[in-house]
Design an enzyme around this catalytic site. Structure first.
Site, PDB file in Angstrom:
ATOM      1  N   ASP A 197       0.869  -1.138   0.081  1.00 10.74           N
ATOM      2  CA  ASP A 197       0.024  -0.122   0.157  1.00 10.74           C
ATOM      3  C   ASP A 197       0.883   1.432  -0.144  1.00 10.74           C
ATOM      4  OD1 ASP A 197      -2.260   1.699   0.526  1.00 10.74           O
ATOM      5  OD2 ASP A 197      -1.763   1.398   2.676  1.00 10.74           O
ATOM      6  N   PHE A 198       0.205   2.375  -0.217  1.00  7.61           N
ATOM      7  CA  PHE A 198       1.103   3.502  -0.241  1.00  7.61           C
ATOM      8  C   PHE A 198       0.990   4.424   1.081  1.00  7.61           C
ATOM      9  CE2 PHE A 198       1.867   8.127  -1.144  1.00  7.61           C
ATOM     10  CZ  PHE A 198       3.133   7.832  -1.557  1.00  7.61           C
TER      11      PHE A 198
END
Ligand SMILES: [Mg+2]
Length: 286
Positions: free
Chosen positions: A44-45
Site C-alpha cells: 500500500d502507499f
C-alpha cells in the site's frame, strides 16, 4: 477468484485472537521466502510507504522505502507493486520509480508492465463522480478542513482535519449527495478518516494482486498495508502468501502485523537485506 464475502466472514470470526507481530515470526517468513521461486512484493502507499499526513496532498515515500523499492525492482526474481486508493497517475508520480507496477483507485486502475487498464464500469461512472464532487464541494464549503479529492474513477472525502463534532455532518452530506446523484452506480466505503466513493465495480485490491500474480511465474505473494481496502488483498493471498497489517487493528485478515509506518519501513528493509538472499539461494533449475 476467491469469494470475498465468505472470506471476510471467516476473517472476522478469527479476529478474536490478536494478530501477532511479524517480528515474532520472522523464522516462518524466512522459511517461506527460502521455499519461493520468486516474490511478488505488494505494498500500500499511504500509511505504509509514507507516514499518514494531515494533508492528503503532502505524503511522500520515505527515502529508506524508496531505496528498498529500487532494490526489490533490481532483483531478477522479485516483482514490486504499489497498490493504492490514489489515482494511478498521482501514485506513479509520488513514487516515481520506473519498473515498478502501480495499481490506483483500490484496484480499478492497473498499470502493469507499463500498460494501463481501467475497469469499464468505473470508466462509465467517471462523469457521475465528477458531478457528485462538484455538488459536495459546494455543500461542504462551510465546513473547515474538508477535502474533496476527485480521483477520476473514484473520489475521497477527507475529514482528518475537520472538528470532531462536525464529522457526522460531513458524513451525512456525503450520504445525501450520493443518494441524490449516484444513480445506484456509486458506493460509499469507509476509509481512514475519510469516505471513499467508488463505482459499483468488482475490482478491488484483491483482484489487483491476483492480476499481478498472473504476470509472474508461480511466485510467493507478500502484501503489506494499513487500510480497510487492503483486507481484500490479504484475503486473496492468505494463507499461502505473507500478509502484514500496519497498525493496531486486530480485525484484520492478515497473519501478521507491525505497529506503525516506521515499523513497516524496518520490515520492508528487512525483506531487502535478509529476505532477498533467501529467495536468491533457491536452486535455479533453468
Ligand atoms: Mg494506506
Amino acid at each position: 477468484m476467491s469469494d470475498h464475502t465468505n472470506s471476510s466472514q471467516t476473517a472476522s470470526a478469527e479476529s478474536t485472537v490478536e494478530t501477532p507481530l511479524v517480528w515474532d515470526h520472522l523464522s516462518d517468513v524466512r522459511t517461506r521466502l527460502h521455499q519461493a521461486d520468486g516474490l511478488l512484493f505488494g505494498t500500500d502507499f499511504d500509511g505504509t510507504l509514507s507516514p499518514i499526513e494531515e494533508n492528503p496532498d503532502s505524503p511522500e515515500p520515505t527515502e529508506t522505502n524508496l531505496r528498498s523499492l529500487r532494490a526489490l525492482r533490481d532483483h531478477p526474481q522479485v516483482s514490486p507493486a504499489v497498490i493504492s486508493g490514489r489515482g494511478l497517475a498521482d501514485l506513479r508520480e509520488r513514487v516515481g520509480i520506473e519498473g515498478v507496477d502501480y495499481v490506483g483507485n483500490h484496484g480499478l486502475e492497473l498499470g502493469i508492465d507499463g500498460q494501463r487498464e481501467t475497469h469499464p464500469d468505473a470508466e462509465a461512472a467517471e462523469p457521475v463522480i465528477e458531478d457528485i464532487c462538484q455538488t459536495l464541494g459546494d455543500r461542504l464549503a462551510g465546513i473547515d478542513g474538508t477535502v474533496v479529492e476527485n480521483k477520476g474513477v473514484t473520489a475521497t472525502i477527507h475529514y482528518r482535519m475537520v472538528d470532531r463534532e462536525e464529522v457526522k455532518t460531513v458524513q451525512n452530506h456525503v450520504k445525501e449527495v450520493v443518494s441524490e446523484l449516484g444513480k445506484d452506480e456509486v458506493e460509499i466505503h469507509d476509509g481512514k478518516e475519510s469516505l471513499e466513493l467508488r463505482p459499483a465495480a468488482d475490482w478491488d485490491k484483491g483482484t489487483a494482486i491476483s492480476q499481478l500474480l498472473a504476470h509472474t511465474e508461480v511466485w510467493l505473494p507478500l502484501y503489506i498495508g494499513d487500510d480497510t481496502t487492503d483486507e481484500a488483498a490479504f484475503e486473496e493471498i492468505r494463507p499461502d502468501g505473507i500478509t502484514v497489517h500496519v497498525g493496531d487493528n486486530h480485525k484484520t485478515a492478515a497473519d501478521y502485523r507491525v505497529r506503525t509506518p516506521a515499523e513497516a519501513e524496518v520490515f520492508i528493509r528487512w525483506v531487502v537485506t535478509d529476505g532477498l538472499a533467501l529467495v536468491e539461494s533457491t536452486d535455479d533449475t533453468r
